[in-house]
Enzyme design. Structure first.
Site, PDB file in Angstrom:
ATOM      1  N   TRP A 189       0.757  -1.389   0.168  1.00 29.63           N
ATOM      2  CA  TRP A 189       0.063  -0.126   0.227  1.00 29.63           C
ATOM      3  C   TRP A 189       0.868   1.253  -0.245  1.00 29.63           C
ATOM      4  CZ3 TRP A 189      -0.354   3.882   3.894  1.00 29.63           C
ATOM      5  CH2 TRP A 189      -1.377   4.767   3.526  1.00 29.63           C
ATOM      6  N   ASP A 356     -16.389  11.729  -1.993  1.00 36.90           N
ATOM      7  CA  ASP A 356     -15.732  10.510  -1.413  1.00 36.90           C
ATOM      8  C   ASP A 356     -16.608  10.078  -0.214  1.00 36.90           C
ATOM      9  OD1 ASP A 356     -13.478   8.634  -0.308  1.00 36.90           O
ATOM     10  OD2 ASP A 356     -13.002   9.398  -2.489  1.00 36.90           O
ATOM     11  N   ASP A 357     -15.948   9.466   0.859  1.00 36.33           N
ATOM     12  CA  ASP A 357     -16.399   8.492   1.725  1.00 36.33           C
ATOM     13  C   ASP A 357     -17.138   9.428   2.945  1.00 36.33           C
ATOM     14  OD1 ASP A 357     -17.059   6.443   3.526  1.00 36.33           O
ATOM     15  OD2 ASP A 357     -14.844   5.937   3.918  1.00 36.33           O
ATOM     16  N   ARG A 433     -10.024  -2.716   8.913  1.00 38.02           N
ATOM     17  CA  ARG A 433     -10.579  -1.307   8.769  1.00 38.02           C
ATOM     18  C   ARG A 433     -11.903  -1.705   9.478  1.00 38.02           C
ATOM     19  NH1 ARG A 433      -9.001   2.716   4.976  1.00 38.02           N
ATOM     20  NH2 ARG A 433     -11.398   2.861   4.702  1.00 38.02           N
ATOM     21  N   LYS A 466     -16.416   6.170  -7.912  1.00 41.49           N
ATOM     22  CA  LYS A 466     -15.441   5.707  -7.512  1.00 41.49           C
ATOM     23  C   LYS A 466     -15.659   4.439  -6.652  1.00 41.49           C
ATOM     24  CE  LYS A 466     -11.055   6.799  -4.693  1.00 41.49           C
ATOM     25  NZ  LYS A 466     -10.329   7.828  -3.882  1.00 41.49           N
ATOM     26  N   TRP A 467     -15.293   3.119  -7.216  1.00 42.56           N
ATOM     27  CA  TRP A 467     -15.652   2.001  -6.817  1.00 42.56           C
ATOM     28  C   TRP A 467     -14.390   1.286  -5.889  1.00 42.56           C
ATOM     29  CZ3 TRP A 467     -20.159  -1.505  -8.280  1.00 42.56           C
ATOM     30  CH2 TRP A 467     -20.023  -2.701  -7.756  1.00 42.56           C
ATOM     31  N   ASP A 468     -14.679   1.379  -4.561  1.00 41.90           N
ATOM     32  CA  ASP A 468     -13.554   1.082  -3.698  1.00 41.90           C
ATOM     33  C   ASP A 468     -13.582  -0.192  -3.293  1.00 41.90           C
ATOM     34  OD1 ASP A 468     -10.881   1.576  -2.412  1.00 41.90           O
ATOM     35  OD2 ASP A 468     -11.609   3.230  -1.504  1.00 41.90           O
ATOM     36  N   ASN A 470     -11.046  -1.956   0.202  1.00 44.66           N
ATOM     37  CA  ASN A 470     -10.202  -1.438   0.966  1.00 44.66           C
ATOM     38  C   ASN A 470      -9.888  -2.626   1.803  1.00 44.66           C
ATOM     39  OD1 ASN A 470      -9.576   1.196   0.846  1.00 44.66           O
ATOM     40  ND2 ASN A 470     -11.517   1.711   1.263  1.00 44.66           N
ATOM     41  N   CYS A 516     -10.936   1.223  -7.570  1.00 42.82           N
ATOM     42  CA  CYS A 516      -9.941   1.720  -6.563  1.00 42.82           C
ATOM     43  C   CYS A 516      -9.969   0.363  -5.462  1.00 42.82           C
ATOM     44  CB  CYS A 516     -10.421   2.858  -5.694  1.00 42.82           C
ATOM     45  SG  CYS A 516      -9.392   3.373  -4.446  1.00 42.82           S
ATOM     46  N   ASP A 538      -3.015   5.383  -3.213  1.00 45.15           N
ATOM     47  CA  ASP A 538      -3.488   6.251  -2.182  1.00 45.15           C
ATOM     48  C   ASP A 538      -2.242   7.384  -1.806  1.00 45.15           C
ATOM     49  OD1 ASP A 538      -6.085   5.406  -1.936  1.00 45.15           O
ATOM     50  OD2 ASP A 538      -5.641   4.176  -0.258  1.00 45.15           O
TER      51      ASP A 538
END
Length: 742
Positions: A189, A356-357, A433, A466-468, A470, A516, A538
């Site tokens: 990362w 975003d988030d 997370r 934006k398809w994340d 994590n 993403c 990132d």
């Protein structure tokens, strides 16, 4: 060109405009004969045919899809377990078919043709008569590209169950290539895309992912190169897997100096039940040959992936310049704050605002609400539609962040459906997370996500997503699968993801989707099939991005590389770099900003306004032109690359120096891809001066670089071919004009 067959010798010749690939049937086995520069078609090629030493057996035979257990002791391409527990099968040649164009792979992303004249395909049919296992090796060769695409279908035509324990997409035995080197991309990362290069020695060199995703650690790509291979010279054999899950790729050098390279779905923790009549389709491997260095290999991948992998409205359209609020606000925002950033963006010429988030559920931090895809009215009293409409009135489009593959234990969805995550009964559920992974093997889970997202897309004017993703997959099991299918979970997850993406992108073609995964954790060709660009990392520090973007370009087109300007000190490394330097690095990809525009000084706003205006002029060339890497950031203090138009009449060069050098020598950069017969007007971003140079001089002698005595220096040069009338020098033209007047 295409596929030709010599029946009497069992020789198959796959030929493009500049490449040949030869296969021979030897004692019933498909054997690799040659892969490289184009060979002329001849009636007989007896000197190329494979002749194995007497008594050598399969261990000396360069095979196309090798097996284990009957004399070949190297890594096999597949392994099947029979119902009685034995693991011996022996595939023998059973015929072939030649097809125009390229067959579609059901349920899997794949490169495609728009017209069947672009390519020809060969199916080699293999069978094991004892078990009933049938294998079809599919090869597609493109007429005008040095590309072969391979995949494999394994079917059970017997009357008993089979269990696949290994099913790779491609295997190639390169005879006499044991002294090659392997190149691949590794990292972590915020450190994606590091180029690694090391010699092959006897034994095995392997890269892989066991994470359920292609991963930050290794990209599903590798190349075998000769020792003398550089950007512009030498042979390169590239292998890229169109897949987004756990993969493996490896090179094995035997005691006779031959190299076996194989690539496909990771065999670790994999099995697939084949009941009578069932089939398993592998992802496809895209194999590229270059006889002119790494640059040619990369440009072949770039053109193919940009024009015959990416799909939809945006694959050949210029991408919008965006501002994303994430590093500006993180979770702490309201509607007015968002609109204030968009207002500044509109004044500066930015075209897209991305929320975003933190806009959904009760999402005030990382620890809740994933899965609850409804707007948070505390932050957005008027809802998403209100924010989007206010942004639209400013002249900007509206984009939105999602992480649809995840679920928070602290969410309404988890409280209602605790079994919807990947898990194994009785075992700990590993959180990363503060989140778990939804079980995409289950249709009801995918339907819920589709319904949740489509409800937003039909009520809010969303033009970008934006398809994340994590976190990696753990406790890889499914409550919906029977015990004999549990080892299929990881692959079925990827197939479920592809099914959902196909459905969403088909139903909402006006939306530009960006992939993403904490940055570049799933930057792979499989995702590009559905989403034509990826958030590359990132890490937005411009110095680190020199390496990340340079390395990523080894296989992926610039049109796929998301690159943003962020605030300083940088949030990942704390480095302070000039706004001009950050802008020049980011303009070498899909350009945008990830910061609070309302905090900029008037001087900084003028700089941004110039950057935005400049990128609007050059983005077609950056996103659709041919990339030439000129100086590697992995090898020194300087970096340089350039973009060249297809007709070679326009080019753009970027050069970067990280640290100032005292009493530095004169430096130049030799350009590439120009027409040596043309003259080019060269405009410098530093001086604004325009000079005329011949294309031959620019490629042989180079372009002078005059950096200031400061750290973090960048410059660009715009090149335009001089039209025939203006190729006279100024004095000659003046004399001619005066003569005509007299």
């Amino acid at each position: 060109m295409g596929v030709t067959v010599q029946e009497q010798t069992g020789l198959f010749h796959l030929q493009s405009s500049d490449m040949s690939y030869l296969i021979q049937i030897v004692d019933g086995y498909p054997v690799h004969v040659y892969w490289g520069g184009k060979l002329k078609q001849r009636e007989k090629m007896s000197d190329l045919l494979i002749h194995t030493p007497a008594g050598a057996g399969l261990d000396r035979l360069p095979q196309e899809y090798p097996q284990y257990g009957s004399g070949d002791f190297r890594n096999p391409a597949y392994q099947a377990e029979l119902e009685d527990g034995t693991r011996i099968t022996e595939l023998k040649y059973d015929g072939y078919r030649i097809l125009k164009g390229k067959p579609h792979l059901i349920g899997l992303p794949a490169v495609y043709t728009e017209d069947e004249s672009e390519a020809d395909s060969l199916e080699l049919i293999l069978k094991d008569t004892y078990s009933g296992l049938k294998v079809v090796l599919l090869y597609t060769i493109f007429a005008d590209r040095n590309v072969i695409v391979r995949s494999t279908q394994l079917s059970n035509e017997g009357d008993k169950k089979l269990r696949l324990r290994r099913a790779l997409s491609a295997s190639v035995d390169l005879t006499g290539k044991g002294d090659m080197e392997i190149m691949y991309l590794s990292g972590a990362w915020a450190r994606e895309g590091t180029i690694r290069r090391r010699p092959l020695v006897q034994g095995e060199t392997r890269i892989d992912s066991k994470r359920g995703m292609s991963s930050h650690q290794f990209n599903p790509f590798a190349a075998l190169v000769s020792k003398e291979t550089t950007e512009d010279h030498g042979e390169a054999f590239g292998f890229s897997l169109v897949y987004s899950g756990s993969f493996e790729a490896g090179a094995e050098v035997d005691s006779f100096g031959s190299t076996r390279f194989s690539i496909g779905v990771n065999s670790f923790d994999f099995a697939w039940q084949l009941n009578p009549g069932d089939s398993f389709q592998t992802p496809e491997a895209v194999m590229v040959y270059s006889g002119h260095g790494l640059g040619e290999m990369s440009r072949t991948y770039h053109r193919l992936y940009r024009t015959r992998l990416c799909r939809g409205k945006y694959w050949d359209e210029e991408r919008p310049i965006l501002v994303n609020n994430w590093e500006a606000t993180y979770f702490n925002f309201d509607a007015d704050k968002l609109v204030s950033i968009a207002e500044e963006g509109a004044k500066l010429g930015i075209e897209l605002f991305v929320l975003d988030d933190g806009w959904f559920g009760k999402r005030d931090s990382d620890n809740s609400s994933l899965g609850d895809w409804y707007e948070d009215r505390r932050k957005l009293p008027g809802g998403l539609a209100d924010v989007a409409e206010r942004v639209n009135r400013l002249g900007l489009k509206f984009g939105l962040w999602f992480e649809p593959e995840m679920i928070s234990p602290d969410s309404e969805l988890y409280r209602k459906h605790p079994d919807w995550c990947l898990h194994v009964p009785g075992r700990r559920r590993t959180e990363a997370r503060w989140q778990l992974v939804l079980d995409y093997t289950r249709q009801e889970v995918r339907d819920y996500i589709y319904d949740s997202l489509s409800a937003i897309f039909t009520s809010v004017p969303v033009s970008y997503v934006k398809w994340d993703m994590n976190r990696c997959l753990t406790e890889i099991g499914s409550a919906a699968l029977q015990p004999e299918h549990q080892a299929e979970t990881a692959h079925r997850y990827v197939l479920g993801l592809y099914e959902l993406l196909e459905r969403i992108t088909a139903d909402f073609p006006h939306i530009l989707f960006e992939s993403c995964s904490s940055g570049g954790g799933r930057f792979d060709p499989g995702m590009l099939y559905y989403m034509p660009q990826t958030w590359t990392s990132d890490n937005t520090d411009a110095v680190e991005r020199l390496k990340i973007q340079y390395g990523t370009s080894l296989v992926y087109p610039v049109s796929a590389i998301g690159a943003h300007v962020s605030a300083v000190p940088n949030h990942q490394v704390g480095r302070i770099t000039p706004l001009e330097f950050r802008g020049d690095v980011a303009m070498s990809g899909n350009f945008g900003y990830e910061l609070d525009l309302t905090n900029f000084t008037d001087e900084e706003k003028e700089t941004v306004k110039r950057q935005v205006a400049t990128y609007k002029q050059i983005r077609g060339l950056v996103q659709q032109g041919d990339l030439y890497r000129l100086k590697s950031p992995f090898e020194g203090n300087e970096s340089a690359w350039m973009f060249v138009s297809e007709d070679k009449e326009e080019a753009l060069v970027y050069a970067f120096q990280v640290m100032a050098v005292p009493n530095a020598p004169l430096r130049t950069v030799r350009l590439g891809g120009l027409d040596p017969e043309l003259e080019y007007e060269v405009e410098s971003s530093i001086s604004g001066e325009k000079s005329i140079y011949g294309g031959d001089r620019l490629m042989q002698l180079g372009l002078p670089l005059k950096y200031e005595q400061k750290d973090y220096q960048s410059m660009w040069f715009r090149l335009k071919a001089v039209k025939p009338l203006t190729r006279f020098n100024i004095k000659s033209y003046a004399r001619l004009r005066n003569h005509r007047r007299s």
